[in-house]
Write an enzyme that holds these catalytic residues in place. Structure first.
Site, mmCIF file in Angstrom:
data_model
loop_
_atom_site.group_PDB
_atom_site.id
_atom_site.type_symbol
_atom_site.label_atom_id
_atom_site.label_comp_id
_atom_site.label_asym_id
_atom_site.label_seq_id
_atom_site.Cartn_x
_atom_site.Cartn_y
_atom_site.Cartn_z
ATOM 1 C CB CYS A 218 -41.332 7.397 -26.177
ATOM 2 S SG CYS A 218 -40.960 7.905 -27.875
ATOM 3 C CB CYS B 227 -45.888 5.185 -32.299
ATOM 4 S SG CYS B 227 -44.528 6.169 -33.011
ATOM 5 C CB CYS C 78 -45.228 2.463 -29.123
ATOM 6 S SG CYS C 78 -43.680 2.260 -28.220
ATOM 7 C CB CYS D 248 -31.065 -5.188 -31.659
ATOM 8 S SG CYS D 248 -30.963 -6.364 -33.025
ATOM 9 C CB CYS E 129 -28.407 -3.695 -35.144
ATOM 10 S SG CYS E 129 -29.684 -2.759 -36.028
ATOM 11 C CB CYS F 194 -32.133 -3.355 -39.800
ATOM 12 S SG CYS F 194 -33.364 -4.406 -38.993
ATOM 13 N NE ARG G 126 -33.624 -9.589 -37.243
ATOM 14 C CZ ARG G 126 -32.983 -8.421 -37.265
ATOM 15 N NH1 ARG G 126 -33.442 -7.395 -36.564
ATOM 16 N NH2 ARG G 126 -31.892 -8.275 -37.985
#
Length: 408
Positions: free
Chosen positions: A65, A69, A72, A109, A142, A202, A272
């Site tokens: 990626c 962040c 992560c 998901c 999702c 979400c 969740r």
């Protein structure tokens, strides 16, 4: 406690607690923990009974990626030894999803690392959604693909997506301390795009990076204002090879207090328990079912979770039941006329007027909560405390992107 009685009454009316009340929940002592769980449990059962919704993650594209962040394992510069692979083909993703659905999951998901999808990526995911829905009646899908450009949410909706996840992760005031390659406003914009396209939004948070109680309350109040149907609560998984590898700030009791606060502020939404529950809640996971009405089944994006069979046994032993595909998750006032995963047609997490993949699930297209001590990627991490449970952080080596059977 007068505080808890007041919060229960407000939760049953979908009334927003005061900030002081929310902060007071986080400040309760461990001696009061069972009282806090019992009170928030009354609100959870009023709106959701004893049903537990199961969700299953499929990591469509892992690692590499370009975003930074800090939490992560898939971030730019991460040296975590995670699986790295490009896009799964639709039939591969469909087979991975089928394993979770066979284990009792109701929602799949679909997550992909990266800043956001190209139009070609949206085509890929659209083909994957069709493949999954062609094989599985009543399944909810999702998507969690990062920041959306204009028109992409509408295309996903047309392809059959029911929901879109994009987490805020932390408060606006501290967001720049965990990520520099995009902004808090970018995340808010993507959640709003999902809403506008008719997708069930979400969006959640991640705790455990040294944030203050005020930061936690700020992000949960911001989520209530955004009005998502689902609020995933993630707990930082400190991966070696990331800037936050030494951040072990959570106890099981702290996690329960956070979940209770979220339930009181967002009484009628799907709360969740997402990434990190096995690492931080540990043997108190069954207590958390009294607060949240939804969990992920099996593994996460780049880490392994509790065995799917153990998840099902835990739900049954705690006196709860798995929500089946024919049941509508959300209360009637939130659910759409079609009765699917629900819409935000009428006031959400309380209501705007009266007042995020997935679900991090340990990270991906955006999650985790940050805060004060996180610092930038260049920050020198502190030493992990002696009681840090690093043995519970296990990199995923099975399921999507491998030749091994998934955990479901």
């Amino acid at each position: 406690m007068d505080l808890l009685n007041t919060l229960v009454e407000k939760g049953l009316r979908r009334e927003l607690p005061s900030r002081d009340e929310a902060l007071a929940v986080l400040a309760t002592s461990d001696d009061d923990m069972l009282d806090v769980v019992a009170a928030a449990g009354k609100v959870r059962r009023h709106w959701f009974g004893r049903r537990v919704k199961l969700n299953y993650l499929v990591n469509l594209k892992s690692g590499l990626c370009p975003e930074d962040c800090s939490y992560c394992s898939q971030r730019l510069g991460s040296t975590a030894g995670i699986l790295k692979y490009s896009w799964l083909k639709p039939d591969e993703a469909s087979r991975a999803a089928a394993a979770g659905l066979a284990g009792g999951a109701k929602r799949v998901c679909l997550v992909a690392s990266g800043r956001g999808p190209t139009d070609r990526d949206v085509d890929r995911v659209s083909d994957t959604i069709k493949a999954i829905k062609d094989q599985n009646e009543n399944v909810e899908v999702c998507a969690c693909l990062g920041l959306l450009s204009d028109g992409q949410a509408e295309r996903l909706r047309e392809a059959g997506a029911d929901a879109y996840n994009h987490n805020l992760n932390t408060s606006e005031g501290t967001y720049g301390e965990i990520t520099t390659t995009h902004t808090y406003a970018d995340r808010v914009d993507t959640v709003q795009k999902a809403h506008a396209a008719g997708l069930s939004a979400c969006s959640g948070l991640i705790a455990g990076m040294g944030e203050s109680d005020e930061d936690l309350v700020d992000v949960v109040y911001a989520l209530r204002e955004l009005d998502p149907d689902s609020v995933p609560v993630n707990f930082l998984i400190p991966f070696e090879g990331t800037p936050l590898a030494k951040e072990w700030n959570l106890t099981p009791q702290r996690c329960l207090r956070i979940l209770a606060m979220v339930r009181f502020v967002c009484p009628d939404v799907e709360v969740r328990i997402a990434g990190g529950r096995e690492v931080h809640l540990r043997t108190l996971q069954p207590l958390a079912l009294n607060l949240a009405n939804s969990i992920f089944l099996g593994d996460y994006l780049t880490s392994e979770g509790q065995a799917g069979k153990a998840d099902l046994e835990m739900i049954a032993d705690a006196g709860f039941e798995v929500e089946n595909a024919g049941e509508v998750t959300l209360p009637e006032h939130r659910a759409s006329a079609a009765g699917g995963c629900g819409s935000h047609t009428e006031a959400g997490c309380g209501s705007h007027g009266g007042s995020g993949c997935g679900s991090h699930a340990e990270a991906g297209c955006g999650s985790q909560e940050g805060a004060g001590v996180c610092g930038s990627a260049a920050a020198v991490p502190a030493e992990a405390p002696a009681d840090a449970r690093t043995d519970l952080v296990s990199v995923r080596r099975r399921g999507a992107g491998t030749d091994l059977a998934p955990n479901a």
